[in-house]
Design a protein around this motif. Structure first.
Motif, PDB file in Angstrom:
ATOM      1  N   CYS A 186       1.586   1.946   0.135  1.00  0.00           N
ATOM      2  CA  CYS A 186       1.112   1.909   1.529  1.00  0.00           C
ATOM      3  C   CYS A 186       1.900   0.876   2.315  1.00  0.00           C
ATOM      4  O   CYS A 186       2.346   1.119   3.438  1.00  0.00           O
ATOM      5  CB  CYS A 186      -0.366   1.546   1.600  1.00  0.00           C
ATOM      6  SG  CYS A 186      -1.361   2.008   0.197  1.00  0.00           S
ATOM      7  N   VAL A 187       2.053  -0.284   1.688  1.00  0.00           N
ATOM      8  CA  VAL A 187       2.712  -1.404   2.381  1.00  0.00           C
ATOM      9  C   VAL A 187       4.161  -1.039   2.695  1.00  0.00           C
ATOM     10  O   VAL A 187       4.627  -1.207   3.823  1.00  0.00           O
ATOM     11  CB  VAL A 187       2.642  -2.663   1.496  1.00  0.00           C
ATOM     12  CG1 VAL A 187       3.474  -3.785   2.096  1.00  0.00           C
ATOM     13  CG2 VAL A 187       1.212  -3.091   1.285  1.00  0.00           C
ATOM     14  N   THR A 188       4.828  -0.509   1.688  1.00  0.00           N
ATOM     15  CA  THR A 188       6.235  -0.169   1.855  1.00  0.00           C
ATOM     16  C   THR A 188       6.422   0.801   3.023  1.00  0.00           C
ATOM     17  O   THR A 188       7.199   0.538   3.949  1.00  0.00           O
ATOM     18  CB  THR A 188       6.775   0.474   0.572  1.00  0.00           C
ATOM     19  OG1 THR A 188       6.115  -0.137  -0.544  1.00  0.00           O
ATOM     20  CG2 THR A 188       8.259   0.313   0.451  1.00  0.00           C
ATOM     21  N   CYS A 189       5.686   1.911   2.988  1.00  0.00           N
ATOM     22  CA  CYS A 189       5.871   2.923   4.024  1.00  0.00           C
ATOM     23  C   CYS A 189       5.469   2.415   5.397  1.00  0.00           C
ATOM     24  O   CYS A 189       6.189   2.595   6.371  1.00  0.00           O
ATOM     25  CB  CYS A 189       5.056   4.178   3.702  1.00  0.00           C
ATOM     26  SG  CYS A 189       5.671   5.016   2.246  1.00  0.00           S
ATOM     27  N   HIS A 190       4.270   1.745   5.457  1.00  0.00           N
ATOM     28  CA  HIS A 190       3.772   1.332   6.768  1.00  0.00           C
ATOM     29  C   HIS A 190       4.710   0.349   7.445  1.00  0.00           C
ATOM     30  O   HIS A 190       4.794   0.313   8.666  1.00  0.00           O
ATOM     31  CB  HIS A 190       2.362   0.742   6.635  1.00  0.00           C
ATOM     32  CG  HIS A 190       1.287   1.768   6.740  1.00  0.00           C
ATOM     33  ND1 HIS A 190       0.496   1.918   7.845  1.00  0.00           N
ATOM     34  CD2 HIS A 190       0.887   2.741   5.872  1.00  0.00           C
ATOM     35  CE1 HIS A 190      -0.353   2.907   7.670  1.00  0.00           C
ATOM     36  NE2 HIS A 190      -0.134   3.445   6.449  1.00  0.00           N
ATOM     37  N   LEU A 191       5.387  -0.438   6.640  1.00  0.00           N
ATOM     38  CA  LEU A 191       6.326  -1.391   7.243  1.00  0.00           C
ATOM     39  C   LEU A 191       7.616  -0.689   7.660  1.00  0.00           C
ATOM     40  O   LEU A 191       8.264  -1.085   8.616  1.00  0.00           O
ATOM     41  CB  LEU A 191       6.645  -2.509   6.253  1.00  0.00           C
ATOM     42  CG  LEU A 191       5.525  -3.536   6.056  1.00  0.00           C
ATOM     43  CD1 LEU A 191       5.917  -4.552   4.986  1.00  0.00           C
ATOM     44  CD2 LEU A 191       5.180  -4.242   7.362  1.00  0.00           C
ATOM     45  N   THR A 196       8.015   2.456   8.749  1.00  0.00           N
ATOM     46  CA  THR A 196       7.955   3.432   9.839  1.00  0.00           C
ATOM     47  C   THR A 196       8.499   2.884  11.144  1.00  0.00           C
ATOM     48  O   THR A 196       8.990   3.620  11.984  1.00  0.00           O
ATOM     49  CB  THR A 196       6.498   3.869  10.113  1.00  0.00           C
ATOM     50  OG1 THR A 196       5.732   2.696  10.310  1.00  0.00           O
ATOM     51  CG2 THR A 196       5.955   4.697   8.969  1.00  0.00           C
ATOM     52  N   GLY A 197       8.379   1.557  11.323  1.00  0.00           N
ATOM     53  CA  GLY A 197       8.844   0.975  12.571  1.00  0.00           C
ATOM     54  C   GLY A 197       7.828   1.154  13.687  1.00  0.00           C
ATOM     55  O   GLY A 197       8.009   0.653  14.795  1.00  0.00           O
ATOM     56  N   ASP A 198       6.739   1.824  13.390  1.00  0.00           N
ATOM     57  CA  ASP A 198       5.680   1.999  14.393  1.00  0.00           C
ATOM     58  C   ASP A 198       4.712   0.818  14.255  1.00  0.00           C
ATOM     59  O   ASP A 198       4.107   0.627  13.208  1.00  0.00           O
ATOM     60  CB  ASP A 198       4.958   3.331  14.140  1.00  0.00           C
ATOM     61  CG  ASP A 198       3.924   3.608  15.217  1.00  0.00           C
ATOM     62  OD1 ASP A 198       3.507   2.654  15.909  1.00  0.00           O
ATOM     63  OD2 ASP A 198       3.529   4.788  15.363  1.00  0.00           O
ATOM     64  N   ASP A 199       4.600   0.070  15.328  1.00  0.00           N
ATOM     65  CA  ASP A 199       3.766  -1.138  15.259  1.00  0.00           C
ATOM     66  C   ASP A 199       2.319  -0.813  14.917  1.00  0.00           C
ATOM     67  O   ASP A 199       1.649  -1.589  14.239  1.00  0.00           O
ATOM     68  CB  ASP A 199       3.815  -1.889  16.598  1.00  0.00           C
ATOM     69  CG  ASP A 199       4.970  -2.871  16.601  1.00  0.00           C
ATOM     70  OD1 ASP A 199       5.565  -3.065  15.513  1.00  0.00           O
ATOM     71  OD2 ASP A 199       5.271  -3.442  17.663  1.00  0.00           O
TER      72      ASP A 199
END
Lengths: 151, 365, 421
Positions: C34-39, C41-44
């Motif tokens: 989760c952490v890897t992807c969420h960071l 995406t570049g979407d704040d």
């Protein structure tokens, strides 16, 4: 005063001698009087910041009661627990510096200002007080109660 | 005291054969005091001695109740002031007499300086006198801390910090004086020892020497009086001069009693090392001129810290004062020495002005 | 509850499997997918929760995203968010309390982390105005767990940065309750926050740093937030002002106020804008609250005036004693014991002021009486100290006369000696 007869003014000289002697004696008294009074130990025993000898007899403190005394210019409280033990704490509430009191009905220490409660070890158990009361050491020596700061 | 010594009773004879009273009497009778227009100044040494005796007597009385520790010092004095009868009187007299003693000591010093009484053969008398001045200032400084109140605590803190300024040995001296890095209970104990044992012992020695030399050389007659020539009048020391001395002493005692009754020494708040320094900390008045000088000096003089320059200058000044009898060659030869008269006046004026400034200048400046 | 328990168990298994125990996890640095992807995406909006979670108490205790959101953080791709794996996404408003309650209502579970923490928050919430409106009306504006404990940066109340630290509570509640637009539909005042900031309680808290001073939740409850009922205001204030509350409960006003529907303590002291109580509130003067109902002619008005007079004279007496002792102290007399004893008069004054809440003159008199005695005694000590000063001056006069006589004698003797020589 055998010599006085040799003097031209025997009465005058005699008067001066008498006057000098009397005033010197009075002077000596006026110095010795305060010094003598100073040397007599005062009736109240000396107290210090470290220890205080209370003007209370141990037998006069009944179980499940407490009383306030002066300890280094601040109020302190002496209590006898229902079990008969003597304890002393600073009587300054750690909340807003009101003077605490012993509540026989609750058998613990209580501050009337904002309903702060402390147990018989001085620990704050209910209400606003943020910290326990400072604890002092009580020693009953014969007919005297001596309270001292814990080391 | 008031009985003429020629009235010899049986007791006198008894004592004389055992103690040698007659010799003492001869000694007393031999001592003569010159009478001239500057005779007044002769009374100041005796006055200082009398005030010192009062200090000894009241100091011993204070010892009976005083307790030299940070925990108890303040409380013991509070007890003395509140519960002990006439405790306030003894303490106030001790404090006031200390101030008066240093005051008369200064006047004695300056009269001797300006009347050139230090000229041969009285150089050692002068040396012992300057030594006594130092001891008296030390007594004042150490005694000030003993009540362990807020003002004394901070004044001592500042005062002992100044010793730290002395080059090379300063920090070490400061530590020795304080009994540690800070002013604490250890300092109090130390100051107490110095105040009641060390300095009084030194005083006894120096005072003994000083009095012995005064007795040996007699009173110095100022050069101006000597040169004027004329028949030199004298008066016997005993009883004529001593009786006059007594009048002065009694007046001083009356003044002390009045000061003690109207301005008893205050105790103030107990010293709290963690409290912020109270406003208006100032040393005792007799240190004020030095304190003010250090305050007025720029922070740097020729690349050296101003305080260092100040402290060294005062050290040299003290040394100069001590060595005056040896530096003033003209007076020693019996010639008029206007230079040293002017130096003496300059010192007095300097001290007066700086003391005045110390009490009037706005503290923040 | 059974369903909640089941969910709890699922979370549990996931947790143990994924993270191991926090202590065990410390060894091998885990990186959740989760952490890897969420960071990345570049979407704040997606990255922000991850970034903030680092300082969340739950993160510190070793919990990860899955603990609340479900799913499988071991999966690298979108499979991690498979609903079949328990993924719930962002819990909806109704769901939040269930998600939090899964752990926070489970005493056995919470014991492992903070045995002292209560586990009745969800139950309490159900009794609150917020909880009831949410359940009964599905009100979309009421506070839910995350309104006060912001998701992803939850901190314990002892942390000064926390939104529920005593100094921040008023502001946190005020975010909604001081917002007139937000509160428009409820037709309740929105000035509580502003009024509270004027109160003695806020002053004690913010200026004196007394964190025990009451803020919103001390009177309204926190999870069970509701306005105190008119009849039990006294109990709430009595938590701290016990003496006053006790006097009040036995007083005639307790009954009368209840009949009138007046809100107990708040009738005179107001509620949010509680000012420091002064003697001026008593009596029939300008700032006196009694004057609202009573007049000089009636019994209550007379009692009010009389009580006020008692308090005024007691504080006057003790002030007089304090002044004379100060004068004696300034003159160099040692009066610390008397000054200490005078504290008793202040205590009596405090008690007498509390006794005003009995609304009888006798009660005030009874509590104040020892104060008058102490004040009089202290004053007498002050007078004695000043007399002692006079005695000193008389003693001085006597000794000065003696010294003067001795000086005269000496001068006469000196003149005699001079004449002879």
């Amino acid at each position: 005063m055998a010599e006085d007869t040799l003097e031209p003014e025997p009465t005058r000289r005699g008067f001066i001698s008498w006057f000098l002697g009397t005033s010197a004696g009075a002077f000596l008294l006026s110095v010795l009087y305060p010094v003598g009074r100073y040397l007599i130990p005062p009736p109240i025993a000396e107290s210090t910041a470290g220890t205080v000898t209370l003007p209370i007899k141990p037998d006069d403190v009944k179980p499940n009661t407490g009383q306030i005394f002066k300890f280094a210019n601040r109020p302190a409280i002496l209590i006898r627990t229902p079990a008969g033990e003597l304890r002393a704490f600073s009587a300054v509430c750690t909340h807003l510096n009101c003077t605490v009191q012993y509540r026989p009905d609750l058998a613990h220490i209580w501050c009337a200002c904002h309903n702060g409660h402390y147990d018989l070890n001085g620990k704050n158990i209910a209400g606003p007080p943020p910290r326990p009361l400072d604890t002092f050491v009580v020693n009953a020596r014969g007919n005297q109660i001596v309270v001292s700061k814990s080391a | 005291m008031l009985i003429p010594p020629n009235r010899h009773g049986r007791l006198w004879t008894w004592l004389d054969t055992r103690v040698g009273l007659a010799e003492l009497e001869k000694l007393l009778k031999k001592k003569e005091v010159p009478v001239h227009r500057h005779t007044l100044w002769y009374y100041l040494g005796g006055m200082t001695l009398f005030l010192f005796m009062i200090q000894v007597a009241t100091g011993i009385l204070l010892l009976l109740y005083y307790r030299p520790s940070a925990e108890e010092a303040y409380e013991s004095i509070q007890f003395l002031m509140a519960e002990v009868e006439f405790g306030w009187l003894i303490r106030s007299i001790h404090a006031w007499a200390a101030n008066l003693m240093i005051f008369t000591l200064f006047i004695h010093l300056f009269s001797v300086l300006l009347l050139k009484a230090y000229r041969p053969p009285r150089e050692v008398t002068w040396l012992s006198g300057i030594g006594l001045l130092g001891v008296a200032l030390g007594l004042g400084f150490t005694g000030y801390l003993l009540p362990w109140n807020q003002l004394a605590y901070f004044a001592t803190k500042v005062g002992t910090e100044i010793t730290g300024v002395v080059p090379v040995v300063g920090p070490f001296l400061g530590r020795v004086l304080r009994g540690g890095d800070e002013v604490t209970g250890a300092t109090l104990t130390r100051f107490y020892g110095i105040h009641v044992a060390v300095l009084p012992a030194i005083t006894t020695l120096l005072l003994g020497l000083h009095l012995f030399l005064v007795q040996r050389h007699g009173m110095s007659v100022p050069p101006s009086v000597e040169q004027a020539g004329g028949p030199r009048r004298t008066m016997p020391f005993f009883p004529n001069f001593l009786l006059r001395d007594l009048v002065g002493w009694l007046s001083a005692l009356a003044a002390l009693a009045a000061l003690a009754a109207y301005f008893p020494t205050e105790l103030g708040q107990k010293a709290d090392p963690f409290a912020p320094a109270p406003a208006g900390i100032r040393p005792e008045w007799y240190f004020m001129f030095m304190f003010q000088t250090l305050k007025l000096l720029p922070s740097y003089i020729l690349g050296i810290e101003g305080e260092v320059v100040g402290v060294i200058s005062f050290g040299l000044g003290g040394l100069f004062l001590l060595l005056i009898p040896f530096l003033d060659r003209r007076t020693a030869r019996g010639e008029p020495s206007h230079l040293f008269t002017w130096i003496g006046i300059a010192i007095i004026v300097y001290m007066l002005i700086l003391t005045y400034l110390g009490y009037t200048m706005v503290p923040t400046q | 509850m059974r369903a909640v328990g089941g969910l709890g168990a699922v979370a549990w298994v996931a947790l143990l499997a994924l993270l191991g125990w926090p202590s065990a996890a410390a060894g091998q640095q885990r990186v959740e997918s989760c952490v890897t992807c969420h960071l990345e995406t570049g979407d704040d909006r997606l990255a922000d929760p991850v970034k903030r979670f680092g300082e969340d108490i739950h993160s510190a205790k070793g919990f990860g995203c899955v603990a609340c959101h479900g799913g499988d953080a071991k999966e690298a791709g979108m499979e991690a968010m498979d609903p079949a794996k328990g993924y719930i996404g962002k819990p909806d408003r109704q769901q939040v309390q269930t998600v939090c309650g899964r752990c926070h209502s489970d005493a056995r579970f919470m014991k492992r982390y903070n045995p002292a923490l209560r586990v009745d928050q969800v139950t309490e919430y159900a009794t609150s105005v917020h909880g009831r409106r949410l359940k009964e009306l599905g009100d979309p504006k009421v506070a839910i767990c995350v309104s006060c404990h912001p998701a992803h940066s939850i901190k314990p109340p002892s942390d000064p940065r926390s939104t529920v630290h005593p100094l921040k509570v008023a502001e946190t509640c005020g975010r909604c309750h001081a917002d007139a637009k937000h509160m428009e539909a409820y037709k309740i005042p929105t000035d509580q926050f502003q009024k509270y900031k004027e109160s003695v309680h806020w002053r004690m808290m913010s200026i004196k740093g007394d964190l025990s001073a009451p803020t919103c939740n001390d009177c309204h409850g926190n999870h069970g937030a509701a306005p105190p009922g008119v009849t039990w205001v006294g109990n709430v204030c009595g938590q701290c002002h016990a003496v006053q509350a006790e006097f009040f409960a036995k007083s005639i006003h307790a009954k009368v106020f209840a009949q009138m529907g007046a809100p107990g303590c708040a009738a005179c002291h107001s509620n949010h804008e509680i000012k420091e109580a002064t003697d001026a509130m008593l009596g029939l003067g300008d700032n006196a609250v009694c004057a609202g109902c009573h007049a000089a002619g009636d019994k209550g008005g007379k009692a009010a005036v009389e009580m006020r007079a008692l308090l005024d004279s007691l504080s006057g007496e003790s002030e007089k004693a304090r002044a004379i002792l100060l004068q004696a102290e300034r003159a160099g007399m040692e009066v610390s014991q008397a000054q200490f004893d005078l504290n008793g008069a202040k205590d009596a004054l405090v008690k007498a002021r509390a006794a005003v809440h009995a609304f009888t003159v006798q009660a005030v008199k009874k509590e104040g009486e020892p104060g008058f005695a102490i004040g009089a005694k202290a004053y007498a000590r002050g007078v004695r100290a000043l007399d002692e000063l006079q005695f000193r001056r008389k003693g001085l006069a006597v000794s000065l006369v003696i010294i003067l006589a001795l000086i005269v004698g000496l001068v006469l003797r000196i003149r005699q000696l001079d004449r002879r020589s």
